[in-house]
Design a protein around this motif. Structure first.
Motif, mmCIF file in Angstrom:
data_model
loop_
_atom_site.group_PDB
_atom_site.id
_atom_site.type_symbol
_atom_site.label_atom_id
_atom_site.label_comp_id
_atom_site.label_asym_id
_atom_site.label_seq_id
_atom_site.Cartn_x
_atom_site.Cartn_y
_atom_site.Cartn_z
ATOM 1 N N VAL A 121 0.875 -1.169 0.000
ATOM 2 C CA VAL A 121 0.000 0.000 0.000
ATOM 3 C C VAL A 121 0.908 1.213 0.000
ATOM 4 O O VAL A 121 1.784 1.328 0.857
ATOM 5 C CB VAL A 121 -0.947 0.012 1.219
ATOM 6 C CG1 VAL A 121 -1.788 1.280 1.236
ATOM 7 C CG2 VAL A 121 -1.839 -1.223 1.223
ATOM 8 N N ASP A 122 0.733 2.073 -0.975
ATOM 9 C CA ASP A 122 1.611 3.241 -1.147
ATOM 10 C C ASP A 122 3.074 2.825 -1.243
ATOM 11 O O ASP A 122 3.965 3.489 -0.725
ATOM 12 C CB ASP A 122 1.428 4.253 -0.003
ATOM 13 C CG ASP A 122 0.031 4.852 0.019
ATOM 14 O OD1 ASP A 122 -0.575 4.992 -1.063
ATOM 15 O OD2 ASP A 122 -0.458 5.180 1.117
ATOM 16 N N GLY A 123 3.345 1.684 -1.892
ATOM 17 C CA GLY A 123 4.698 1.205 -2.097
ATOM 18 C C GLY A 123 5.340 0.571 -0.872
ATOM 19 O O GLY A 123 6.488 0.146 -0.915
ATOM 20 N N ARG A 124 4.613 0.493 0.226
ATOM 21 C CA ARG A 124 5.136 -0.046 1.489
ATOM 22 C C ARG A 124 4.516 -1.414 1.763
ATOM 23 O O ARG A 124 3.321 -1.606 1.573
ATOM 24 C CB ARG A 124 4.778 0.915 2.609
ATOM 25 C CG ARG A 124 5.281 0.507 3.957
ATOM 26 C CD ARG A 124 5.016 1.616 4.997
ATOM 27 N NE ARG A 124 5.427 1.117 6.297
ATOM 28 C CZ ARG A 124 4.608 0.987 7.320
ATOM 29 N NH1 ARG A 124 3.343 1.328 7.225
ATOM 30 N NH2 ARG A 124 5.046 0.525 8.464
ATOM 31 N N GLU A 148 -8.953 -0.515 4.678
ATOM 32 C CA GLU A 148 -10.117 -0.541 3.796
ATOM 33 C C GLU A 148 -10.287 0.802 3.084
ATOM 34 O O GLU A 148 -10.142 1.858 3.669
ATOM 35 C CB GLU A 148 -11.377 -0.884 4.595
ATOM 36 C CG GLU A 148 -12.520 -1.323 3.719
ATOM 37 C CD GLU A 148 -13.657 -1.990 4.481
ATOM 38 O OE1 GLU A 148 -14.749 -2.052 3.905
ATOM 39 O OE2 GLU A 148 -13.457 -2.456 5.619
ATOM 40 N N GLY A 149 -10.540 0.725 1.781
ATOM 41 C CA GLY A 149 -10.705 1.909 0.946
ATOM 42 C C GLY A 149 -9.436 2.324 0.221
ATOM 43 O O GLY A 149 -9.480 3.110 -0.717
ATOM 44 N N ARG A 150 -8.302 1.796 0.612
ATOM 45 C CA ARG A 150 -7.021 2.162 -0.005
ATOM 46 C C ARG A 150 -6.725 1.265 -1.194
ATOM 47 O O ARG A 150 -7.224 0.147 -1.299
ATOM 48 C CB ARG A 150 -5.880 2.027 1.018
ATOM 49 C CG ARG A 150 -6.164 2.668 2.353
ATOM 50 C CD ARG A 150 -5.456 3.936 2.708
ATOM 51 N NE ARG A 150 -4.082 4.094 2.385
ATOM 52 C CZ ARG A 150 -3.074 3.958 3.235
ATOM 53 N NH1 ARG A 150 -3.286 3.596 4.486
ATOM 54 N NH2 ARG A 150 -1.840 4.191 2.843
ATOM 55 N N LEU A 151 -5.871 1.739 -2.091
ATOM 56 C CA LEU A 151 -5.412 0.940 -3.222
ATOM 57 C C LEU A 151 -4.219 0.100 -2.792
ATOM 58 O O LEU A 151 -3.363 0.570 -2.038
ATOM 59 C CB LEU A 151 -5.015 1.822 -4.397
ATOM 60 C CG LEU A 151 -6.157 2.452 -5.189
ATOM 61 C CD1 LEU A 151 -5.607 3.370 -6.271
ATOM 62 C CD2 LEU A 151 -7.053 1.395 -5.801
ATOM 63 N N ALA A 152 -4.170 -1.127 -3.286
ATOM 64 C CA ALA A 152 -3.099 -2.044 -2.908
ATOM 65 C C ALA A 152 -2.618 -2.803 -4.134
ATOM 66 O O ALA A 152 -3.297 -2.863 -5.164
ATOM 67 C CB ALA A 152 -3.591 -3.026 -1.855
ATOM 68 N N ILE A 153 -1.445 -3.400 -4.002
ATOM 69 C CA ILE A 153 -0.871 -4.296 -5.010
ATOM 70 C C ILE A 153 -0.435 -5.548 -4.275
ATOM 71 O O ILE A 153 0.157 -5.468 -3.189
ATOM 72 C CB ILE A 153 0.328 -3.641 -5.720
ATOM 73 C CG1 ILE A 153 -0.156 -2.466 -6.576
ATOM 74 C CG2 ILE A 153 1.100 -4.658 -6.558
ATOM 75 C CD1 ILE A 153 0.955 -1.651 -7.213
#
Length: 191
Positions: A121-124, A148-153
């Protein structure tokens, strides 16, 4: 007196229970969201680097590997493609975290930061898991309610080349219900 008790205590109590049951029912009724089940002919929009993942999901045990079990359906990520010497990464497209838990199945090597599934999340790295040095894919649940609600990879990494230098992953699902076992530690330790 009866009317006073009804207005003062019973009516608010009934309203509370009605609201609580609606909130619980709403949360419980949210369907699971499949992030990846690896049932396709390829990895779709996921980014593949290196040789460990090949061009498509595996269909089970690979040559020279102990029997793989515990995966769902017919396909899974299995980085034993060229034995334990193959390395690489597999990275999802960004997706929104919309449930309380991220559930997945993980097996293979236990090499934190080298053979791992990472939630970025946010590269972390916010959550990570490894295998338990068995080919059985076991359930892992991450509590992601705070995210919840955040973008993730989702990132699956295999940088290990020695014994148990591979990872098996399948059935990545967002849910409001956790699986049987939790993994929370950033270093991959089982809790």
């Amino acid at each position: 007196m009866k009317q006073f008790l009804t207005q003062r205590f019973v009516a608010p109590l009934l309203a509370f229970f009605a609201l609580t049951s609606v909130l619980v029912a709403t949360t419980a009724e949210r369907p699971d969201l499949v992030v990846a089940d690896f049932e396709g002919l390829d990895y779709g929009d996921w980014k593949v680097t290196g040789t460990a993942f090949g061009v498509r999901p595996a269909t089970g045990t690979l040559p020279g590997q102990q029997p793989v079990s515990g995966f769902a359906g017919f396909g899974l990520v299995n980085t034993f493609l060229e034995g334990d010497g193959a390395t690489g990464t597999l990275q999802s497209v960004p997706f929104r975290l919309e449930r309380k838990f991220l559930n997945l199945l993980v097996g293979g090597g236990r090499h934190p930061q080298q053979t791992a599934v990472n939630l970025l999340v946010d590269g972390r790295i916010e959550r990570t898991a490894t295998g338990d040095e068995v080919e059985l894919l076991r359930p892992v649940s991450w509590d992601i309610s705070a995210l919840e609600g955040r973008l993730a990879i989702l990132e699956i990494v295999d940088h290990a080349t020695g014994g148990w230098g591979h990872l098996n992953v399948d059935q990545v699902v967002q849910s409001d219900v956790p699986r049987l076992r939790f993994v929370e530690d950033r270093e991959g330790a089982l809790l």
